[in-house]
Design an enzyme around this catalytic site. Sequence first.
Site, short mmCIF file in Angstrom:
data_model
loop_
_atom_site.label_atom_id
_atom_site.label_comp_id
_atom_site.label_asym_id
_atom_site.label_seq_id
_atom_site.Cartn_x
_atom_site.Cartn_y
_atom_site.Cartn_z
N ASP A 29 9.26 2.75 -1.19
CA ASP A 29 8.31 3.41 -0.30
C ASP A 29 8.71 3.03 1.14
O ASP A 29 8.36 1.95 1.61
CB ASP A 29 6.88 2.95 -0.60
CG ASP A 29 5.89 3.61 0.35
OD1 ASP A 29 4.67 3.55 0.05
OD2 ASP A 29 6.31 4.17 1.37
N TYR A 37 0.86 -1.18 0.00
CA TYR A 37 0.00 0.00 0.00
C TYR A 37 0.89 1.22 0.00
O TYR A 37 1.88 1.29 0.76
CB TYR A 37 -0.89 -0.02 1.25
CG TYR A 37 -1.75 1.21 1.45
CD1 TYR A 37 -1.49 2.11 2.49
CD2 TYR A 37 -2.84 1.47 0.63
CE1 TYR A 37 -2.29 3.23 2.69
CE2 TYR A 37 -3.65 2.59 0.83
CZ TYR A 37 -3.36 3.46 1.86
OH TYR A 37 -4.16 4.58 2.07
N LYS A 68 5.34 9.32 8.33
CA LYS A 68 5.22 8.75 9.68
C LYS A 68 6.29 9.28 10.65
O LYS A 68 6.23 10.41 11.12
CB LYS A 68 5.21 7.22 9.59
CG LYS A 68 3.95 6.69 8.85
CD LYS A 68 3.86 5.20 8.83
CE LYS A 68 2.80 4.70 7.87
NZ LYS A 68 1.44 4.69 8.44
P1 KE4 Z 1 -0.46 8.34 4.66
O1 KE4 Z 1 -1.05 9.09 3.47
O2 KE4 Z 1 -1.51 7.51 5.39
O3 KE4 Z 1 0.35 9.25 5.59
O4 KE4 Z 1 0.64 7.32 4.10
C1 KE4 Z 1 0.26 6.39 3.12
C2 KE4 Z 1 1.23 5.22 3.17
C3 KE4 Z 1 2.24 5.14 2.21
N1 KE4 Z 1 3.13 4.12 2.22
C4 KE4 Z 1 3.08 3.16 3.18
C5 KE4 Z 1 4.09 2.06 3.14
C6 KE4 Z 1 2.08 3.21 4.19
O5 KE4 Z 1 2.04 2.23 5.13
C7 KE4 Z 1 1.15 4.25 4.19
C8 KE4 Z 1 0.06 4.36 5.24
N2 KE4 Z 1 -0.07 3.26 6.14
C9 KE4 Z 1 -1.36 3.04 6.74
C10 KE4 Z 1 -1.26 1.83 7.64
N3 KE4 Z 1 -0.94 0.67 6.96
C11 KE4 Z 1 -1.84 4.24 7.48
C12 KE4 Z 1 -3.00 3.98 8.40
C13 KE4 Z 1 -4.28 4.46 7.82
O6 KE4 Z 1 -4.51 4.29 6.59
O7 KE4 Z 1 -5.09 4.99 8.62
#
Ligand code: KE4
Length: 423
Positions: free
Chosen positions: A236, A141, A264
Amino acid sequence: METRNLFAEAQKIIPGGVNSPVRAFRAVGGTPRFIREAAGSKIIDTEGREYIDYVASWGPMILGHSHPDVVAAIREAAGRGTSYGAPTEIEIEMARRIVDAFPSVEMVRMVSSGTEAAMTAIRLARGFTGRDRIIKFAGCYHGHADSLLVKAGSGVATLGIPGSPGIPPQLAELTITLPFNDSDAVQNAVARYGDELACIIVEPIAGNMGVVPPRPGFLETLRAATHQSGSLLIFDEVITGFRLAYGGWQNLAGLIPDLTCLGKIIGGGLPVGALGGRREIMETLAPTGPVYQAGTLSGNPIALSAGIATLDILRGKPYPALDAMASRLCSGMADLFRKKGLPFQINRIGSMFTLFFTAEEVVDFTTASRSDTERFARFFQGMLEAGIYLAPAQFEAGFLSFAHTGEDIARTLAACEKALKTL
Ligand code: KE4
């Protein structure tokens, strides 16, 4: 107010009562806990119940919640204004820290989320190469940009299909989704589409199908395939950046991607994302180059104050000790599951881990999906009742922080023993 009432209230005016779907507990059932405050390794809900936290806000809180130095940095910055919409010295400070920590990164663009970082990386790869197709991996993701919410077509290496309504099929088909850890599939896809390929994007340690490490040679195959085809390799590292070392998985693996996405931890719990990479690629971004990208709050001084305070504390932290704590937790749980005679896998890299209820090794999204998610949901509820807050979904990573103690681990294992009685 009671969590149940808050949830009912929230659902009236917020879709699903949450501002991010995974928080709604739909994968595990029951009512999500509304959190009032957090400190160190603990979170406290609005009914005053305390939990040992292994979600860590999905990764950022590696120092533990409300670290005094991070809070102080936020307070100090806030007193001087919250946003100027103009360049600031602190943005240089953050960029310098990322450049110093990542050998592959010569320049950095700050954004406000991991989604923005990955979305920008894709557009930049397409603009820099003049090509349109991208390769991603099932179970990885990268945020919710249209080109990345795409699932595999009927056969491997076929054109992608929308992973959500609202994504035009014409766009989705430019994304080829392959099985993670399948080097043959990568070589076949690059042989077929290589001269149309802008990039391959991958979580070098997958966290979003649960934790799944790369097989030896898999990431190297991606590096070779992108070199051969003239496409870009995007790591990523939104989860892994500063999680596994003071840098990225790329440092530990000795690999040099063309672009790196971060988020993060670099925000210390505030909204921050970043894209970094080679100068010649990054200077293709506006205003030095033609690839447009922008953000009102990109490089926000408050968010960067929290991020820099976090990184400066992390630089002196003993990552091996954090990993050892995670190892104690996971091996303790493994012993309890073995004693119970349950089929399980625990995938752990450093301080990120996932428990799967399955006898087969979890090496990609297909094997992860064959695990017993019902049993996971029951285990989650049992642990929650016992004061342990795990990720409320099977296909997520759990995280340790530098604030977790031996006593937290002991209490978690005791809760695990109790929860197993319900399985
Ligand atoms: P954000 O847009 O949520 O800050 O980041 C997206 C993203 C991009 N790349 C990786 C590897 C990620 O894990 C994420 C976001 N992770 C999720 C949890 N697996 C965020 C939690 C959520 O969606 O509320």
